[in-house]
Design an enzyme around this catalytic site. Structure first.
Site, PDB file in Angstrom:
ATOM      1  N   ARG A  65       0.813  -1.238   0.000  1.00 16.70           N
ATOM      2  CA  ARG A  65       0.000   0.000   0.000  1.00 16.70           C
ATOM      3  C   ARG A  65       0.837   1.275   0.000  1.00 16.70           C
ATOM      4  NH1 ARG A  65      -2.746  -3.201   3.737  1.00 16.70           N
ATOM      5  NH2 ARG A  65      -4.547  -4.213   2.785  1.00 16.70           N
TER       6      ARG A  65
ATOM      7  N   LYS B  92       2.769  11.674 -11.384  1.00 15.53           N
ATOM      8  CA  LYS B  92       1.981  10.717 -12.178  1.00 15.53           C
ATOM      9  C   LYS B  92       2.823   9.470 -12.397  1.00 15.53           C
ATOM     10  CE  LYS B  92      -1.155  13.578 -14.919  1.00 15.53           C
ATOM     11  NZ  LYS B  92      -1.528  13.984 -16.275  1.00 15.53           N
TER      12      LYS B  92
ATOM     13  N   GLU C  79       9.547  18.964 -24.605  1.00 15.13           N
ATOM     14  CA  GLU C  79       8.758  19.334 -23.423  1.00 15.13           C
ATOM     15  C   GLU C  79       9.223  20.687 -22.861  1.00 15.13           C
ATOM     16  OE1 GLU C  79       6.102  17.738 -22.744  1.00 15.13           O
ATOM     17  OE2 GLU C  79       6.396  15.673 -23.424  1.00 15.13           O
TER      18      GLU C  79
ATOM     19  N   LYS D  25       6.627  23.305 -13.971  1.00 12.53           N
ATOM     20  CA  LYS D  25       5.744  22.138 -13.794  1.00 12.53           C
ATOM     21  C   LYS D  25       5.325  22.020 -12.325  1.00 12.53           C
ATOM     22  CE  LYS D  25       4.634  17.422 -14.817  1.00 12.53           C
ATOM     23  NZ  LYS D  25       4.924  16.159 -15.466  1.00 12.53           N
TER      24      LYS D  25
ATOM     25  N   GLU E 283      -5.289  17.185 -11.950  1.00 16.89           N
ATOM     26  CA  GLU E 283      -5.742  17.603 -13.276  1.00 16.89           C
ATOM     27  C   GLU E 283      -7.246  17.862 -13.347  1.00 16.89           C
ATOM     28  OE1 GLU E 283      -3.466  15.705 -16.357  1.00 16.89           O
ATOM     29  OE2 GLU E 283      -4.904  16.302 -17.866  1.00 16.89           O
TER      30      GLU E 283
ATOM     31  N   ARG F 247      -3.877  21.914 -14.790  1.00 19.04           N
ATOM     32  CA  ARG F 247      -2.816  20.986 -15.214  1.00 19.04           C
ATOM     33  C   ARG F 247      -2.970  20.565 -16.676  1.00 19.04           C
ATOM     34  NH1 ARG F 247       0.005  16.109 -11.616  1.00 19.04           N
ATOM     35  NH2 ARG F 247       1.503  15.548 -13.200  1.00 19.04           N
TER      36      ARG F 247
ATOM     37  N   ASN G 109      -0.891  19.622 -21.568  1.00 18.89           N
ATOM     38  CA  ASN G 109      -1.188  18.748 -22.706  1.00 18.89           C
ATOM     39  C   ASN G 109      -1.059  19.458 -24.052  1.00 18.89           C
ATOM     40  OD1 ASN G 109      -1.757  16.559 -21.086  1.00 18.89           O
ATOM     41  ND2 ASN G 109      -3.882  17.230 -20.782  1.00 18.89           N
TER      42      ASN G 109
ATOM     43  N   HIS H 249      -0.325  17.486 -27.027  1.00 16.83           N
ATOM     44  CA  HIS H 249      -0.273  16.067 -26.667  1.00 16.83           C
ATOM     45  C   HIS H 249      -1.437  15.246 -27.219  1.00 16.83           C
ATOM     46  CE1 HIS H 249       3.099  17.210 -24.261  1.00 16.83           C
ATOM     47  NE2 HIS H 249       3.230  16.006 -23.733  1.00 16.83           N
TER      48      HIS H 249
ATOM     49  N   HIS I 157      -0.572  11.952 -29.094  1.00 19.75           N
ATOM     50  CA  HIS I 157      -0.997  10.599 -28.713  1.00 19.75           C
ATOM     51  C   HIS I 157      -1.615   9.867 -29.901  1.00 19.75           C
ATOM     52  CE1 HIS I 157      -1.205  12.029 -24.280  1.00 19.75           C
ATOM     53  NE2 HIS I 157      -0.009  11.592 -24.607  1.00 19.75           N
TER      54      HIS I 157
ATOM     55  N   HIS J   1       8.438   9.897 -27.942  1.00 16.12           N
ATOM     56  CA  HIS J   1       7.332  10.706 -27.426  1.00 16.12           C
ATOM     57  C   HIS J   1       7.526  12.200 -27.747  1.00 16.12           C
ATOM     58  CE1 HIS J   1       4.085  12.037 -24.913  1.00 16.12           C
ATOM     59  NE2 HIS J   1       4.898  12.705 -24.115  1.00 16.12           N
TER      60      HIS J   1
HETATM   61  P1  NAD Z   1      12.953   6.031 -21.769  1.00 20.49           P
HETATM   62  O1  NAD Z   1      12.724   5.956 -20.344  1.00 20.49           O
HETATM   63  O2  NAD Z   1      12.393   4.951 -22.647  1.00 20.49           O
HETATM   64  O3  NAD Z   1      14.502   6.109 -22.046  1.00 20.49           O
HETATM   65  C1  NAD Z   1      14.938   6.187 -23.373  1.00 20.49           C
HETATM   66  C2  NAD Z   1      16.145   5.309 -23.646  1.00 20.49           C
HETATM   67  O4  NAD Z   1      17.307   5.983 -23.168  1.00 20.49           O
HETATM   68  C3  NAD Z   1      16.135   3.953 -22.963  1.00 20.49           C
HETATM   69  O5  NAD Z   1      16.634   3.005 -23.865  1.00 20.49           O
HETATM   70  C4  NAD Z   1      17.105   4.124 -21.793  1.00 20.49           C
HETATM   71  O6  NAD Z   1      17.764   2.928 -21.483  1.00 20.49           O
HETATM   72  C5  NAD Z   1      18.086   5.113 -22.359  1.00 20.49           C
HETATM   73  N1  NAD Z   1      18.700   5.993 -21.382  1.00 20.49           N
HETATM   74  C6  NAD Z   1      18.105   6.623 -20.350  1.00 20.49           C
HETATM   75  N2  NAD Z   1      18.963   7.451 -19.741  1.00 20.49           N
HETATM   76  C7  NAD Z   1      20.147   7.330 -20.396  1.00 20.49           C
HETATM   77  C8  NAD Z   1      21.428   7.926 -20.236  1.00 20.49           C
HETATM   78  N3  NAD Z   1      21.651   8.858 -19.326  1.00 20.49           N
HETATM   79  N4  NAD Z   1      22.408   7.530 -21.061  1.00 20.49           N
HETATM   80  C9  NAD Z   1      22.197   6.597 -22.032  1.00 20.49           C
HETATM   81  N5  NAD Z   1      20.998   6.025 -22.254  1.00 20.49           N
HETATM   82  C10 NAD Z   1      19.991   6.383 -21.439  1.00 20.49           C
HETATM   83  O7  NAD Z   1      12.424   7.406 -22.409  1.00 20.49           O
HETATM   84  P2  NAD Z   1      11.966   8.799 -21.763  1.00 20.49           P
HETATM   85  O8  NAD Z   1      11.746   9.686 -22.930  1.00 20.49           O
HETATM   86  O9  NAD Z   1      12.823   9.252 -20.664  1.00 20.49           O
HETATM   87  O10 NAD Z   1      10.554   8.464 -21.117  1.00 20.49           O
HETATM   88  C11 NAD Z   1       9.427   8.118 -21.860  1.00 20.49           C
HETATM   89  C12 NAD Z   1       8.384   7.636 -20.900  1.00 20.49           C
HETATM   90  O11 NAD Z   1       8.101   8.669 -19.965  1.00 20.49           O
HETATM   91  C13 NAD Z   1       7.075   7.242 -21.539  1.00 20.49           C
HETATM   92  O12 NAD Z   1       6.646   6.025 -21.002  1.00 20.49           O
HETATM   93  C14 NAD Z   1       6.121   8.357 -21.110  1.00 20.49           C
HETATM   94  O13 NAD Z   1       4.791   7.903 -20.976  1.00 20.49           O
HETATM   95  C15 NAD Z   1       6.701   8.737 -19.780  1.00 20.49           C
HETATM   96  N6  NAD Z   1       6.347  10.103 -19.363  1.00 20.49           N
HETATM   97  C16 NAD Z   1       5.737  10.234 -18.160  1.00 20.49           C
HETATM   98  C17 NAD Z   1       5.391  11.500 -17.712  1.00 20.49           C
HETATM   99  C18 NAD Z   1       4.761  11.664 -16.352  1.00 20.49           C
HETATM  100  O14 NAD Z   1       4.282  12.744 -16.029  1.00 20.49           O
HETATM  101  N7  NAD Z   1       4.768  10.655 -15.530  1.00 20.49           N
HETATM  102  C19 NAD Z   1       5.665  12.631 -18.497  1.00 20.49           C
HETATM  103  C20 NAD Z   1       6.312  12.453 -19.715  1.00 20.49           C
HETATM  104  C21 NAD Z   1       6.654  11.170 -20.147  1.00 20.49           C
END
Ligand code: NAD
Length: 370
Positions: free
Chosen positions: A130, A152, A194, A236, A246, A250, A254, A257, A261, A274
């Site tokens: 939990r 999130k 972003e 943010k 949201e 918030r 988007n 976005h 999406h 993304h």
């Molecule tokens: P990711 O987490 O997939 O990382 C991208 C790639 O880079 C991976 O292969 C990872 O192994 C590699 N990597 C990461 N850090 C590295 C580093 N320092 N050096 C070398 N390689 C590295 O991609 P991302 O763009 O960070 O995240 C995308 C995800 O984030 C999606 O799932 C999206 O839904 C989520 N997201 C969430 C929120 C939220 O508010 N929670 C906001 C935006 C995105």
């Protein structure tokens, strides 16, 4: 800038929510600050979740750093890299591993990685017994300016992204821009989308800073990186503090976005990162704002030009079916009763929610980006 032990804390801010507080620390040095934080907390055991790429690059130094922490155990859980592993199956693997390790309610989950790992790690922490404590160490620009901030957490279902999750804030978000040195260029640019978004929706000064300093940022000049990361986190954090769940404000985050999406879904998440889809989405949203008479052509030019300078795509590929994209936008979890509600712009630094945007406007916005 504050000197803290042998670490330089560049920025330090708190997100204060009704139930949970979260502290964001950005440091130019390694993560000694993390040790200082952990020393005061008395966690029983620590699990580090990282994907194999990140662990190979940055896992050992973190383990070494945690050597000095009193805990029953500090163990890594290394997962494969990729969006498909932000899944319930992987969450279950993590929970099972934690239980086998004997993690109790006083344990800590550290998520070291990009948004995939911080979303998954946060979700696992929010649900195990939990809820146990969570620390996020984002290693991508996307993670540092967006994914790790705001509480999130989520995993995907085969039928949709981020469908299962919780609002759950890390106790600490430790940002060390030096991780970006190993990040592939394409991933870095994706995160920049972003940052551009924050400038467009909230902060003309940030937008102007980006216009002036993009070459330095793309060269990973530390000072410029620290500036944009700090600014993005502050913007943010402010939005999240005002509207955590949201209910209204918030939603401005988007910007672009809903278009993005649809583009990601139509291309099975394997064509665009993304941030790349967000870049195209922001350009579509700019065109839709022009269609609605909210902005002039100059605004659209500025939005497109900054994305181009950041090396991000601004057009959709010709083989995408626009009617299908619009249907996907209708099915987006942020659309209500089949109406498409969009964040549209009035000027750089000001956007608003426009409800029930008509199909024709959206179609024209897509056509403008072919
Ligand atoms: P990711 O987490 O997939 O990382 C991208 C790639 O880079 C991976 O292969 C990872 O192994 C590699 N990597 C990461 N850090 C590295 C580093 N320092 N050096 C070398 N390689 C590295 O991609 P991302 O763009 O960070 O995240 C995308 C995800 O984030 C999606 O799932 C999206 O839904 C989520 N997201 C969430 C929120 C939220 O508010 N929670 C906001 C935006 C995105």
């Amino acid at each position: 800038m504050i000197l803290y032990k042998n670490s330089v804390i560049l920025q330090n801010m708190n997100i204060q929510m009704a139930e949970q507080d979260s502290r964001i620390v950005s440091t130019s040095e390694r993560l000694e600050i993390l040790v200082e934080f952990l020393k005061d907390q008395d966690f029983s055991s620590i699990l580090i979740i990282a994907d194999h790429r990140i662990f190979a690059l940055h896992g050992e130094p973190l383990l070494k750093l945690l050597d000095t922490i009193k805990a029953n155990s500090v163990e890594p859980m290394i997962i494969p890299s990729g969006e498909q592993y932000k899944s319930l199956a992987m969450a279950e693997n993590c929970w099972t591993h934690m239980h086998a390790m004997g993690l109790d309610r006083k344990s800590l989950v550290i998520a070291l990685g990009g948004g995939v790992v911080t979303d998954l790690g946060g979700f696992v922490a929010s649900t195990y017994m939990r809820g146990v404590a969570n620390v996020a160490i984002p290693t991508t620009l996307m993670g540092m300016v967006d994914a790790a901030i705001g509480g999130k957490t989520a995993v995907n279902l085969p039928t949709g992204k981020n469908i299962v999750g919780a609002f759950y804030h890390p106790k600490l978000i430790a940002i060390a821009p030096h991780y970006l040195n190993s990040l592939p260029d394409r991933e870095f640019r994706s995160g920049l989308a972003e940052v551009i978004k924050y400038g467009v929706i909230l902060d003309p000064e940030l937008f102007a800073y980006l216009e002036k300093h993009l070459p330095a940022i793309l060269n990973k000049n530390l000072k410029s990186l620290e500036s944009i990361i700090y600014k993005s986190c502050a913007l943010k954090a402010d939005v999240v503090q005002k509207d955590e769940k949201e209910q209204g404000l918030r939603a401005i985050l988007n910007w672009g976005h809903t278009f993005a999406h649809a583009i990601e879904t139509a291309t099975n998440y394997d064509t665009y990162l993304h941030g790349e889809a967000v870049s195209i989405g922001m350009c579509c949203a700019a065109s839709a704002s022009l269609e609605k008479g909210l902005v002039d052509k100059e605004f659209v030019k500025k939005q497109v030009s900054i994305c181009q300078q950041a090396g991000l795509p601004t057009k959709i590929s010709k083989d995408l079916d626009i009617d299908h994209l619009i249907d996907l936008m209708k099915a987006d979890k942020k659309s209500l009763s089949g109406q498409i509600n969009l964040i549209l712009a009035k000027k750089i630094g000001q956007v608003e929610l426009v409800k029930n945007v008509d199909r024709d406007t959206i179609k024209k916005a897509f056509l403008a980006r072919l």
